[in-house]
Design a protein around this motif. Structure first.
Motif, PDB file in Angstrom:
ATOM      1  N   MET A   1     -62.266  22.873 -33.682  1.00 39.24           N
ATOM      2  CA  MET A   1     -63.638  22.938 -33.162  1.00 39.24           C
ATOM      3  C   MET A   1     -64.005  21.613 -32.502  1.00 39.24           C
ATOM      4  O   MET A   1     -63.742  20.562 -33.059  1.00 39.24           O
ATOM      5  CB  MET A   1     -64.614  23.264 -34.295  1.00 39.24           C
ATOM      6  CG  MET A   1     -66.059  23.399 -33.841  1.00 39.24           C
ATOM      7  SD  MET A   1     -67.170  23.805 -35.205  1.00 39.24           S
ATOM      8  CE  MET A   1     -66.624  25.451 -35.621  1.00 39.24           C
ATOM      9  N   LYS A   2     -64.577  21.680 -31.322  1.00 38.09           N
ATOM     10  CA  LYS A   2     -64.980  20.482 -30.598  1.00 38.09           C
ATOM     11  C   LYS A   2     -66.392  20.074 -31.002  1.00 38.09           C
ATOM     12  O   LYS A   2     -67.174  20.869 -31.541  1.00 38.09           O
ATOM     13  CB  LYS A   2     -64.919  20.725 -29.090  1.00 38.09           C
ATOM     14  CG  LYS A   2     -63.564  21.175 -28.582  1.00 38.09           C
ATOM     15  CD  LYS A   2     -62.494  20.114 -28.799  1.00 38.09           C
ATOM     16  CE  LYS A   2     -61.173  20.536 -28.200  1.00 38.09           C
ATOM     17  NZ  LYS A   2     -60.107  19.530 -28.421  1.00 38.09           N
ATOM     18  N   ASP A   3     -66.718  18.803 -30.722  1.00 39.29           N
ATOM     19  CA  ASP A   3     -68.057  18.320 -31.006  1.00 39.29           C
ATOM     20  C   ASP A   3     -68.593  17.559 -29.804  1.00 39.29           C
ATOM     21  O   ASP A   3     -67.854  17.211 -28.881  1.00 39.29           O
ATOM     22  CB  ASP A   3     -68.084  17.435 -32.259  1.00 39.29           C
ATOM     23  CG  ASP A   3     -67.191  16.213 -32.129  1.00 39.29           C
ATOM     24  OD1 ASP A   3     -67.398  15.432 -31.180  1.00 39.29           O
ATOM     25  OD2 ASP A   3     -66.294  16.029 -32.972  1.00 39.29           O
ATOM     26  N   LEU A   4     -69.892  17.327 -29.830  1.00 36.91           N
ATOM     27  CA  LEU A   4     -70.579  16.601 -28.764  1.00 36.91           C
ATOM     28  C   LEU A   4     -71.460  15.537 -29.414  1.00 36.91           C
ATOM     29  O   LEU A   4     -72.382  15.864 -30.170  1.00 36.91           O
ATOM     30  CB  LEU A   4     -71.433  17.553 -27.918  1.00 36.91           C
ATOM     31  CG  LEU A   4     -72.079  16.972 -26.667  1.00 36.91           C
ATOM     32  CD1 LEU A   4     -71.017  16.677 -25.616  1.00 36.91           C
ATOM     33  CD2 LEU A   4     -73.105  17.938 -26.092  1.00 36.91           C
ATOM     34  N   ASP A  20     -68.889  28.986 -30.202  1.00 38.28           N
ATOM     35  CA  ASP A  20     -68.364  29.825 -29.120  1.00 38.28           C
ATOM     36  C   ASP A  20     -69.467  30.263 -28.165  1.00 38.28           C
ATOM     37  O   ASP A  20     -69.318  31.232 -27.438  1.00 38.28           O
ATOM     38  CB  ASP A  20     -67.655  31.058 -29.695  1.00 38.28           C
ATOM     39  CG  ASP A  20     -68.586  31.880 -30.587  1.00 38.28           C
ATOM     40  OD1 ASP A  20     -69.689  31.389 -30.899  1.00 38.28           O
ATOM     41  OD2 ASP A  20     -68.207  32.987 -30.975  1.00 38.28           O
ATOM     42  N   ARG A  21     -70.603  29.542 -28.181  1.00 37.67           N
ATOM     43  CA  ARG A  21     -71.696  29.961 -27.310  1.00 37.67           C
ATOM     44  C   ARG A  21     -72.160  28.816 -26.423  1.00 37.67           C
ATOM     45  O   ARG A  21     -71.970  27.647 -26.722  1.00 37.67           O
ATOM     46  CB  ARG A  21     -72.878  30.487 -28.127  1.00 37.67           C
ATOM     47  CG  ARG A  21     -73.516  29.464 -29.040  1.00 37.67           C
ATOM     48  CD  ARG A  21     -74.563  30.108 -29.925  1.00 37.67           C
ATOM     49  NE  ARG A  21     -75.236  29.121 -30.768  1.00 37.67           N
ATOM     50  CZ  ARG A  21     -76.320  28.454 -30.387  1.00 37.67           C
ATOM     51  NH1 ARG A  21     -76.856  28.659 -29.194  1.00 37.67           N
ATOM     52  NH2 ARG A  21     -76.892  27.570 -31.199  1.00 37.67           N
ATOM     53  N   ARG A  22     -72.760  29.165 -25.340  1.00 38.44           N
ATOM     54  CA  ARG A  22     -73.277  28.224 -24.346  1.00 38.44           C
ATOM     55  C   ARG A  22     -74.487  27.485 -24.904  1.00 38.44           C
ATOM     56  O   ARG A  22     -75.328  28.069 -25.575  1.00 38.44           O
ATOM     57  CB  ARG A  22     -73.670  29.000 -23.084  1.00 38.44           C
ATOM     58  CG  ARG A  22     -74.249  28.187 -21.939  1.00 38.44           C
ATOM     59  CD  ARG A  22     -74.531  29.153 -20.798  1.00 38.44           C
ATOM     60  NE  ARG A  22     -74.922  28.479 -19.569  1.00 38.44           N
ATOM     61  CZ  ARG A  22     -76.167  28.359 -19.125  1.00 38.44           C
ATOM     62  NH1 ARG A  22     -77.166  28.852 -19.846  1.00 38.44           N
ATOM     63  NH2 ARG A  22     -76.434  27.747 -17.986  1.00 38.44           N
ATOM     64  N   ALA A  47     -75.744  22.466 -18.742  1.00 37.63           N
ATOM     65  CA  ALA A  47     -75.218  23.388 -19.746  1.00 37.63           C
ATOM     66  C   ALA A  47     -73.772  23.015 -20.046  1.00 37.63           C
ATOM     67  O   ALA A  47     -73.047  22.505 -19.180  1.00 37.63           O
ATOM     68  CB  ALA A  47     -75.295  24.829 -19.248  1.00 37.63           C
ATOM     69  N   ILE A  48     -73.364  23.246 -21.288  1.00 38.15           N
ATOM     70  CA  ILE A  48     -71.967  23.114 -21.701  1.00 38.15           C
ATOM     71  C   ILE A  48     -71.567  24.474 -22.267  1.00 38.15           C
ATOM     72  O   ILE A  48     -72.174  24.960 -23.234  1.00 38.15           O
ATOM     73  CB  ILE A  48     -71.790  21.989 -22.729  1.00 38.15           C
ATOM     74  CG1 ILE A  48     -72.142  20.632 -22.087  1.00 38.15           C
ATOM     75  CG2 ILE A  48     -70.375  21.954 -23.273  1.00 38.15           C
ATOM     76  CD1 ILE A  48     -72.065  19.468 -23.034  1.00 38.15           C
ATOM     77  N   ASN A  53     -59.891  28.319 -23.136  1.00 34.68           N
ATOM     78  CA  ASN A  53     -59.663  27.507 -24.327  1.00 34.68           C
ATOM     79  C   ASN A  53     -60.394  26.170 -24.257  1.00 34.68           C
ATOM     80  O   ASN A  53     -60.148  25.293 -25.094  1.00 34.68           O
ATOM     81  CB  ASN A  53     -58.161  27.251 -24.517  1.00 34.68           C
ATOM     82  CG  ASN A  53     -57.405  28.530 -24.838  1.00 34.68           C
ATOM     83  OD1 ASN A  53     -57.949  29.402 -25.518  1.00 34.68           O
ATOM     84  ND2 ASN A  53     -56.185  28.641 -24.341  1.00 34.68           N
ATOM     85  N   GLY A  54     -61.258  25.975 -23.259  1.00 40.03           N
ATOM     86  CA  GLY A  54     -61.942  24.702 -23.089  1.00 40.03           C
ATOM     87  C   GLY A  54     -63.441  24.868 -22.939  1.00 40.03           C
ATOM     88  O   GLY A  54     -64.015  25.924 -23.229  1.00 40.03           O
ATOM     89  N   TRP A  55     -64.061  23.787 -22.464  1.00 42.85           N
ATOM     90  CA  TRP A  55     -65.515  23.768 -22.288  1.00 42.85           C
ATOM     91  C   TRP A  55     -65.840  23.228 -20.908  1.00 42.85           C
ATOM     92  O   TRP A  55     -65.255  22.235 -20.466  1.00 42.85           O
ATOM     93  CB  TRP A  55     -66.164  22.891 -23.368  1.00 42.85           C
ATOM     94  CG  TRP A  55     -66.100  23.516 -24.726  1.00 42.85           C
ATOM     95  CD1 TRP A  55     -65.073  23.465 -25.602  1.00 42.85           C
ATOM     96  CD2 TRP A  55     -67.106  24.326 -25.331  1.00 42.85           C
ATOM     97  NE1 TRP A  55     -65.361  24.178 -26.737  1.00 42.85           N
ATOM     98  CE2 TRP A  55     -66.609  24.713 -26.592  1.00 42.85           C
ATOM     99  CE3 TRP A  55     -68.375  24.754 -24.948  1.00 42.85           C
ATOM    100  CZ2 TRP A  55     -67.338  25.515 -27.468  1.00 42.85           C
ATOM    101  CZ3 TRP A  55     -69.111  25.539 -25.819  1.00 42.85           C
ATOM    102  CH2 TRP A  55     -68.582  25.915 -27.065  1.00 42.85           C
ATOM    103  N   LEU A  56     -66.797  23.880 -20.232  1.00 42.76           N
ATOM    104  CA  LEU A  56     -67.228  23.486 -18.891  1.00 42.76           C
ATOM    105  C   LEU A  56     -68.554  22.751 -18.946  1.00 42.76           C
ATOM    106  O   LEU A  56     -69.459  23.131 -19.697  1.00 42.76           O
ATOM    107  CB  LEU A  56     -67.393  24.718 -17.990  1.00 42.76           C
ATOM    108  CG  LEU A  56     -66.144  25.325 -17.348  1.00 42.76           C
ATOM    109  CD1 LEU A  56     -66.546  26.549 -16.541  1.00 42.76           C
ATOM    110  CD2 LEU A  56     -65.458  24.311 -16.446  1.00 42.76           C
ATOM    111  N   LEU A  57     -68.677  21.702 -18.139  1.00 42.50           N
ATOM    112  CA  LEU A  57     -69.959  21.031 -17.908  1.00 42.50           C
ATOM    113  C   LEU A  57     -70.543  21.590 -16.617  1.00 42.50           C
ATOM    114  O   LEU A  57     -69.875  21.604 -15.572  1.00 42.50           O
ATOM    115  CB  LEU A  57     -69.758  19.518 -17.785  1.00 42.50           C
ATOM    116  CG  LEU A  57     -70.974  18.728 -17.264  1.00 42.50           C
ATOM    117  CD1 LEU A  57     -72.084  18.723 -18.310  1.00 42.50           C
ATOM    118  CD2 LEU A  57     -70.577  17.300 -16.924  1.00 42.50           C
ATOM    119  N   ARG A  58     -71.798  22.041 -16.683  1.00 40.01           N
ATOM    120  CA  ARG A  58     -72.443  22.617 -15.505  1.00 40.01           C
ATOM    121  C   ARG A  58     -73.841  22.004 -15.336  1.00 40.01           C
ATOM    122  O   ARG A  58     -74.681  22.106 -16.236  1.00 40.01           O
ATOM    123  CB  ARG A  58     -72.565  24.133 -15.629  1.00 40.01           C
ATOM    124  CG  ARG A  58     -73.109  24.820 -14.364  1.00 40.01           C
ATOM    125  CD  ARG A  58     -73.371  26.292 -14.644  1.00 40.01           C
ATOM    126  NE  ARG A  58     -72.189  27.001 -15.087  1.00 40.01           N
ATOM    127  CZ  ARG A  58     -71.286  27.531 -14.263  1.00 40.01           C
ATOM    128  NH1 ARG A  58     -71.443  27.409 -12.941  1.00 40.01           N
ATOM    129  NH2 ARG A  58     -70.242  28.171 -14.753  1.00 40.01           N
TER     130      ARG A  58
END
Length: 545
Positions: A1-4, A20-22, A47-48, A53-58
């Motif tokens: 699990m990733k963190d911010l 698993d959610r935006r 938004a992240i 399998n990754g995460w997008l920065l928008r």
């Protein structure tokens, strides 16, 4: 699990676990991560979101933009561990926990002999050794030891977490002991006046010239023998107190003087010297910084307590507003409220009556913040009691005004629009107490303001109000709003105004009412350049379908 990890300008840090959610970030309370006081953020800033399998920065079209590792993020970008995102005044570190590998900073070499002797070029001492310097070195060394001991003791005593009253007493005792004075007093500046915070002795009569010089110039003053000092020997106050020698030094924290310490003695057996003045000046400076830090800590604690209480008040206030619009035959309804501060003075509500009628009310209390919020909650309670199945809106408004005038402060008033809309016939009955005229948008896109009404509530208790009627045809919309919408300013100082609001609704008239409300809010936010609202924003949209 990733963190911010989120780093804010005040030095605080918090970590958000990415599931698993935006998630979105911005000033609006509708975001999962909300920083309403960061003026560098847009209401919906970024938004992240999960992607494979990754995460997008928008970036969500923010006004000030979003940077990723120092480069402006113009397109959705896949994040890597350790990436740093800047938005407003925030720094976001993606997957920070995996990038903090342990690093060796210091290595201690054990050497060849743990008991090697000290060489002639090495000098060894200790804190105890400083205080017990060889008396054979002379009186200067002994006095030096006393000064160091006094300063160290002052540092130790003043570094503790004592409340301010106790801190002042310790500071005075240390000062008197350090310079061997007979008595003394600590004074601080409070709202322009000097207030005694601790004293040993009584009947202090301090020269105003000494006081002003210490406070205005930040200078420390020593008078060795006032009996021979032309400036003091003729003063009766000095003679009566039998003061022979005195010192006064500023309590100076950085460039700010917050008070002074005064000590004196009637005897010349222990005459104050320049070294005493220097020592007392340094001790006062150490004490002043500790006092200022304690004050700032108390202020910060009070601020946090107030913030918690305001947030609780805001939560209570939100519960007084409708969580959703009622669903009625022949009608579609939507409402919105956003306070410009934690709590606000706008109020709206829906009151459904069978079979297909709805009462709608929108009020605006003059002013902002907690006073307006308290008046708003009082208004809400009165409205709830008075409008149970009303048959005469004018009578309800007249009685509401009489009660409000009897309980409202003289510098406050309330504007209020109250109406009942019949879903099957489209008949609208309304009464207006000094509120902005609502907008009627017809199905063909033409619009007009609804006229007719009386003065605001709370000023003249004997006013008699009148009710008015009109009809909404299928497809027509009624827009009730507070002036926080139409008076929202852009950076050039222009207001959003009524025509812009009416045209915005007319252009979106075929959309559901909730979407119209959302479109108006977005238009106001875009018009103001994402600046924090200067007034509460409240809106009701009703459509006959």
């Amino acid at each position: 699990m990733k963190d911010l990890q989120i780093l804010s300008p005040d030095g605080n840090s918090r970590v958000i676990q990415l599931t698993d959610r935006r998630i979105t970030l911005g000033r609006s309370s509708g975001n999962e991560i909300c920083f309403p006081d960061d003026n560098g953020l847009s209401r919906q800033h970024l938004a992240i979101e999960p992607s494979g399998n990754g995460w997008l920065l928008r970036d969500l079209g923010s006004k000030n933009g979003t940077t990723l590792n120092g480069v402006k993020a113009t397109a959705p970008t896949l994040l890597k561990s350790g990436d740093r995102v800047m938005a407003g005044h925030l720094i976001l570190v993606f997957d920070a926990s995996t990038t903090q590998a342990a690093k060796t900073v210091v290595l201690f070499d054990p050497g060849d002999d743990e008991h090697e002797e000290t060489s002639s070029s090495t000098v060894v001492t200790s804190l105890r050794g400083v205080f017990k310097r060889d008396a054979s070195s002379g009186s200067g060394a002994t006095f030096f030891s006393d000064q160091v001991a006094a300063l160290v003791q002052a540092g130790n005593e003043l570094s503790g977490d004592r409340p301010l009253p106790e801190l002042f007493r310790y500071m005075l005792d240390l000062s008197i002991k350090a310079v061997k004075a007979d008595r003394g007093i600590v004074l601080t500046v409070e709202d322009g006046d000097l207030v005694a915070r601790a004293n040993k002795g009584e009947g202090f009569r301090i020269s105003s010239a000494v006081r002003d010089r210490v406070l205005n110039s930040g200078e420390s003053i020593l008078v060795r023998d006032m009996s021979i000092d032309d400036a003091f020997r003729s003063r009766n106050s000095i003679v009566e107190q039998q003061v022979r020698t005195l010192m006064a030094v500023p309590l100076q924290a950085h460039d700010r003087i917050i008070g002074l310490i005064y000590v004196d003695s009637p005897s010349l057996l222990r005459e104050f010297k320049k070294d005493d003045l220097d020592l007392l000046t340094v001790m006062a400076n150490v004490a002043a910084i500790r006092i200022e830090n304690a004050r700032l800590a108390e202020i910060e604690q009070s601020r946090k307590l107030m913030a918690r209480e305001l947030e609780q008040a805001a939560e209570i206030q939100r519960r007084f507003l409708p969580s959703a619009a009622p669903k009625l035959t022949g009608l579609e309804l939507a409402g919105h409220n956003a306070a410009c501060r934690t709590v606000g003075g706008d109020y709206y509500d829906f009151f459904p009556y069978p079979p297909s009628r709805v009462g709608m009310v929108l009020g605006d209390v003059s002013g902002k913040g907690m006073p307006a919020s308290l008046l708003m909650m009082g208004l809400q309670a009165r409205v709830q009691v008075l409008i149970e199945e009303p048959s005469d809106l004018a009578a309800v408004m007249t009685r509401l005004n009489r009660i409000t005038a009897a309980n409202c402060p003289s510098n406050r008033f309330i504007s209020l629009f109250f109406c009942i809309l019949e879903g099957t016939t489209g008949e609208l009955t309304y009464c207006n107490a000094g509120h902005n005229p609502p907008i009627l948008v017809r199905a063909d896109g033409t619009w007009s303001e609804i006229q007719g009404g009386g003065p605001v509530l709370g000023i003249l208790g004997m006013i008699q109000y009148k009710e008015f009627k009109l009809t909404l045809d299928p497809g027509d919309l009624l827009v009730i709003y507070s002036d926080g919408v139409t008076e929202a300013p852009n950076p050039e100082g222009d207001e959003f105004d009524v025509p812009r609001l009416a045209e915005m609704v007319a252009n979106n008239r075929t959309l559901p009412c909730a979407d119209i409300v959302r479109a108006v809010n977005n238009a106001v936010d875009e018009f103001t350049g994402g600046a924090p609202p200067s007034d509460d924003i409240t809106l009701i949209v009703a459509k006959r379908v």
